[in-house]
Motif scaffolding. Structure first.
Motif, PDB file in Angstrom:
ATOM      1  N   MET A  85       0.822  -1.203   0.000  1.00  0.00           N
ATOM      2  CA  MET A  85       0.000   0.000   0.000  1.00  0.00           C
ATOM      3  C   MET A  85       0.858   1.256   0.000  1.00  0.00           C
ATOM      4  SD  MET A  85      -1.101   2.577   2.232  1.00  0.00           S
ATOM      5  CE  MET A  85      -1.026   1.880   3.885  1.00  0.00           C
ATOM      6  N   VAL A  86       1.965   1.233   0.739  1.00  0.00           N
ATOM      7  CA  VAL A  86       2.853   2.390   0.793  1.00  0.00           C
ATOM      8  C   VAL A  86       3.436   2.682  -0.585  1.00  0.00           C
ATOM      9  CG1 VAL A  86       5.065   3.189   1.700  1.00  0.00           C
ATOM     10  CG2 VAL A  86       3.403   2.154   3.243  1.00  0.00           C
ATOM     11  N   VAL A  87       3.868   1.644  -1.295  1.00  0.00           N
ATOM     12  CA  VAL A  87       4.447   1.838  -2.631  1.00  0.00           C
ATOM     13  C   VAL A  87       3.395   2.369  -3.597  1.00  0.00           C
ATOM     14  CG1 VAL A  87       5.429   0.625  -4.614  1.00  0.00           C
ATOM     15  CG2 VAL A  87       6.268   0.137  -2.315  1.00  0.00           C
ATOM     16  N   GLU A  88       2.195   1.800  -3.566  1.00  0.00           N
ATOM     17  CA  GLU A  88       1.142   2.258  -4.476  1.00  0.00           C
ATOM     18  C   GLU A  88       0.705   3.680  -4.132  1.00  0.00           C
ATOM     19  OE1 GLU A  88      -1.867  -0.733  -4.292  1.00  0.00           O
ATOM     20  OE2 GLU A  88      -0.691  -2.207  -5.427  1.00  0.00           O
ATOM     21  N   ARG A  89       0.688   4.017  -2.850  1.00  0.00           N
ATOM     22  CA  ARG A  89       0.337   5.389  -2.471  1.00  0.00           C
ATOM     23  C   ARG A  89       1.420   6.374  -2.891  1.00  0.00           C
ATOM     24  NH1 ARG A  89       0.393   5.912   3.498  1.00  0.00           N
ATOM     25  NH2 ARG A  89       2.604   6.257   3.075  1.00  0.00           N
ATOM     26  N   SER A  90       2.688   5.965  -2.802  1.00  0.00           N
ATOM     27  CA  SER A  90       3.764   6.867  -3.207  1.00  0.00           C
ATOM     28  C   SER A  90       3.685   7.174  -4.700  1.00  0.00           C
ATOM     29  CB  SER A  90       5.123   6.254  -2.851  1.00  0.00           C
ATOM     30  OG  SER A  90       5.402   5.121  -3.640  1.00  0.00           O
ATOM     31  N   ALA A  91       3.266   6.175  -5.505  1.00  0.00           N
ATOM     32  CA  ALA A  91       3.077   6.428  -6.933  1.00  0.00           C
ATOM     33  C   ALA A  91       1.943   7.434  -7.150  1.00  0.00           C
ATOM     34  CB  ALA A  91       2.788   5.124  -7.663  1.00  0.00           C
ATOM     35  N   HIS A  92       0.870   7.290  -6.384  1.00  0.00           N
ATOM     36  CA  HIS A  92      -0.251   8.237  -6.493  1.00  0.00           C
ATOM     37  C   HIS A  92       0.200   9.645  -6.116  1.00  0.00           C
ATOM     38  CE1 HIS A  92      -4.289   9.879  -6.218  1.00  0.00           C
ATOM     39  NE2 HIS A  92      -4.015  10.287  -4.980  1.00  0.00           N
ATOM     40  N   LEU A  93       0.940   9.761  -5.030  1.00  0.00           N
ATOM     41  CA  LEU A  93       1.435  11.077  -4.615  1.00  0.00           C
ATOM     42  C   LEU A  93       2.373  11.669  -5.654  1.00  0.00           C
ATOM     43  CD1 LEU A  93       2.195  10.382  -0.825  1.00  0.00           C
ATOM     44  CD2 LEU A  93       0.362  11.816  -1.747  1.00  0.00           C
ATOM     45  N   LEU A  94       3.205  10.822  -6.231  1.00  0.00           N
ATOM     46  CA  LEU A  94       4.151  11.308  -7.227  1.00  0.00           C
ATOM     47  C   LEU A  94       3.430  11.860  -8.451  1.00  0.00           C
ATOM     48  CD1 LEU A  94       7.260  11.427  -7.469  1.00  0.00           C
ATOM     49  CD2 LEU A  94       7.149   9.295  -8.739  1.00  0.00           C
ATOM     50  N   LEU A  95       2.358  11.194  -8.856  1.00  0.00           N
ATOM     51  CA  LEU A  95       1.614  11.647 -10.031  1.00  0.00           C
ATOM     52  C   LEU A  95       0.773  12.881  -9.746  1.00  0.00           C
ATOM     53  CD1 LEU A  95       0.381   8.241 -11.501  1.00  0.00           C
ATOM     54  CD2 LEU A  95       2.208   9.692 -12.389  1.00  0.00           C
ATOM     55  N   THR A  96       0.265  12.999  -8.535  1.00  0.00           N
ATOM     56  CA  THR A  96      -0.661  14.101  -8.231  1.00  0.00           C
ATOM     57  C   THR A  96       0.019  15.328  -7.631  1.00  0.00           C
ATOM     58  OG1 THR A  96      -1.145  13.063  -6.094  1.00  0.00           O
ATOM     59  CG2 THR A  96      -2.615  12.556  -7.941  1.00  0.00           C
ATOM     60  N   THR A  97       1.088  15.107  -6.852  1.00  0.00           N
ATOM     61  CA  THR A  97       1.742  16.241  -6.184  1.00  0.00           C
ATOM     62  C   THR A  97       3.188  16.437  -6.599  1.00  0.00           C
ATOM     63  OG1 THR A  97       2.542  14.940  -4.278  1.00  0.00           O
ATOM     64  CG2 THR A  97       0.280  15.773  -4.179  1.00  0.00           C
ATOM     65  N   GLY A  98       3.790  15.432  -7.229  1.00  0.00           N
ATOM     66  CA  GLY A  98       5.196  15.525  -7.591  1.00  0.00           C
ATOM     67  C   GLY A  98       6.126  15.074  -6.491  1.00  0.00           C
TER      68      GLY A  98
END
Length: 400
Positions: A85-98
Motif C-alpha cells: 500500500m505504501v508503494v502504491e500510495r507513493s506512486a499516487h502522490l508522485l503523479l498528483t503532487t510531484g
C-alpha cells in the motif's frame, strides 16, 4: 537425491505450517495454510514419481501451492502487507503532487521508507485501477516486484553461465517456491526487485558491461539506501578485472543517474525523506517501525537508548571491518563480489535496531544464485575474463 529433496520439502512444510499457529498477521496465516499442504504433496511426489520427473513435478506443485495460489487469492481480494500500500500510495502522490512522501506522517503506514524509484512499481495500480478482477491482480505492485526479480535473475544466469545448454527453469522454480522467497512474494515482495538488481549488477560487472552495470546499480541505489554498498563492490570488481576506466565509467553512471532520481526529492522534501527513509527504518522516530523480528540488534535496542546506541555502534564497527576487507582483497568474480555484499548486508540486518528475518533473503540469494549460474562454488574465476590479465598490454603482432 530423493532423501535430500524430501528433507527440503518437509522443512518447507514445517516452516509454512508454523505461520497459522504463531503469526499475528492474517495474510501470513493464509499463506501458511495453503503452502504447507503443497510442500507436503511436493515431498510425496519426490518419493513416488520416476527420478526424471520427480524434481520438476515437485517444483511445479510447490510453485503453484506456495506462490501462485496464495498470491492470486490475496491479490484478488486486495489483501497485502502495508508496504505494498505504501508503494502504491507513493506512486499516487508522485503523479498528483510531484512528491513521493507525506509531509507529516501520523501513523506507521504514513511512513515511506523507500527511495523515489520504488514508486515505479506502484504506477500500474494508478493506470489500471481496481474496478475489475483483472485490474486488481495486474495492477498489484507484487506482480511487478516478482517480474523484476525473475527478469534480473534470468539475465544474471545468462551472463554467468559457462554454456547455454539449458534454461534455469528448475533452479528458478525451486528458489521461488522456497519459503525464503514464496512468503515474501505472496504477501509483500518489496525487497525482491532489490535482490534481482543486485545479482544482475554483479554479473554485468564480471562481464565488463559497464554501462549496463551502472544503470542497474543506479536503479538499486534509487530503490533503498541499503543497496548503496552494491555500488563500491561492483566498481572494485570492475577495477580488479578490467582496470580504472571501466570502473570509473560505471561509478559515474551509477552515481549520476541515482542522484538525478533522488536529488529532486532531497531539494523539495529533505526533512520528510531523512525522517522516513533513514531515521524510521533505524528505529529513531517517535513512531516505531513494525519490523520487529528478534534479531540481535532489535534485542539490544529493546533495552532503551543505551541498547539502541550499542546496536548502532556494533553495526558501524562491523561494517567498517567489511569495508576494510573489501579494500584489502577486492573481489575477482561476481561470486566473490556477491559474497562480500551479502556479508555486509547480513551484518547490517542482524545488528540494526529494527529488522525482519525476511531481510536475510537478500544476502541468501546473493550467495546462492551466482554459484548456481556459474556452476562452481569457488569465488575465483577459472580464467581471466577475455583471456587476459587486467591492464596487461596486448602482445604485439609479428610483422609480415
Amino acid at each position: 537425491m530423493r532423501s535430500v529433496q524430501l528433507f527440503g520439502c518437509l522443512i518447507a512444510a514445517g516452516w509454512a505450517g508454523a505461520f497459522p499457529l504463531v503469526s499475528d498477521l492474517d495474510n501470513q496465516r493464509v499463506w501458511g495454510l495453503i503452502a504447507a499442504p503443497a510442500y507436503l504433496l511436493a515431498g510425496l511426489l519426490c518419493l513416488t514419481l520416476p527420478r526424471r520427473f520427480a524434481a520438476h513435478a515437485a517444483a511445479a506443485v510447490a510453485l503453484v501451492g506456495a506462490v501462485l495460489a496464495p498470491l492470486g487469492l490475496l491479490a484478488l481480494h486486495g489483501r497485502h502487507q502495508s508496504e505494498v500500500m505504501v508503494v502504491e500510495r507513493s506512486a499516487h502522490l508522485l503523479l498528483t503532487t510531484g512528491d513521493a512522501y507525506l509531509p507529516h506522517p501520523a501513523v506507521v503506514t504514513d511512513y515511506n521508507p523507500y527511495l523515489p524509484a520504488m514508486a515505479l512499481f506502484g504506477l500500474p495500480r494508478q493506470l489500471l485501477g481496481d474496478s475489475t478482477a483483472f485490474a486488481r491482480v495486474a495492477g498489484d505492485a507484487r506482480i511487478w516486484f516478482a517480474l523484476t526479480f525473475f527478469a534480473c535473475l534470468l539475465a544474471a544466469w545468462r551472463l554467468l553461465r559457462p554454456s547455454r545448454d539449458r534454461a534455469p527453469l528448475l533452479p528458478l522454480a525451486v528458489l521461488t517456491a522456497s519459503p525464503l522467497i514464496a512468503l515474501a512474494l505472496a504477501v509483500g515482495g518489496v525487497d525482491l526487485p532489490l535482490i534481482g538488481v543486485c545479482c544482475l549488477a554483479m554479473a554485468l560487472a564480471e562481464r565488463d558491461r559497464t554501462v549496463g552495470a551502472g544503470l542497474v546499480l543506479a536503479l538499486a541505489c534509487s530503490l533503498k539506501w541499503t543497496a548503496w554498498p552494491a555500488l563500491p563492490v561492483a566498481v572494485l570488481l570492475l577495477w580488479r578485472l578490467y582496470g580504472r576506466r571501466p570502473a570509473a565509467r560505471t561509478a559515474l553512471i551509477g552515481v549520476g543517474v541515482s542522484a538525478a532520481v533522488i536529488v529532486p526529492s532531497v531539494l523539495t522534501q529533505a526533512d520528510a525523506l531523512v525522517e522516513q527513509v533513514v531515521r524510521f527504518p533505524l528505529g529513531m522516530t517517535a513512531i516505531r517501525t513494525p519490523a520487529g523480528s528478534p534479531l540481535p540488534g532489535k534485542v539490544l535496542a529493546g533495552f532503551g537508548p543505551t541498547g539502541h546506541s550499542i546496536s548502532m555502534a556494533l553495526m558501524t564497527v562491523a561494517l567498517i571491518g567489511v569495508a576494510i576487507w573489501l579494500l584489502a582483497r577486492p573481489p575477482v568474480s561476481a561470486i566473490a563480489a556477491a559474497d562480500l555484499l551479502a556479508a555486509g548486508l547480513a551484518i547490517a540486518f542482524m545488528l540494526a535496531p529494527a529488522g525482519r528475518f525476511g531481510y536475510l533473503a537478500l544476502p541468501a540469494v546473493l550467495v546462492i544464485w551466482p554459484r548456481l549460474a556459474a556452476r562452481r562454488w569457488s569465488s575465483r574465476l577459472p580464467v581471466p575474463p577475455l583471456g587476459r590479465v587486467p591492464d596487461e598490454p596486448e602482445p604485439a603482432l609479428p610483422r609480415g
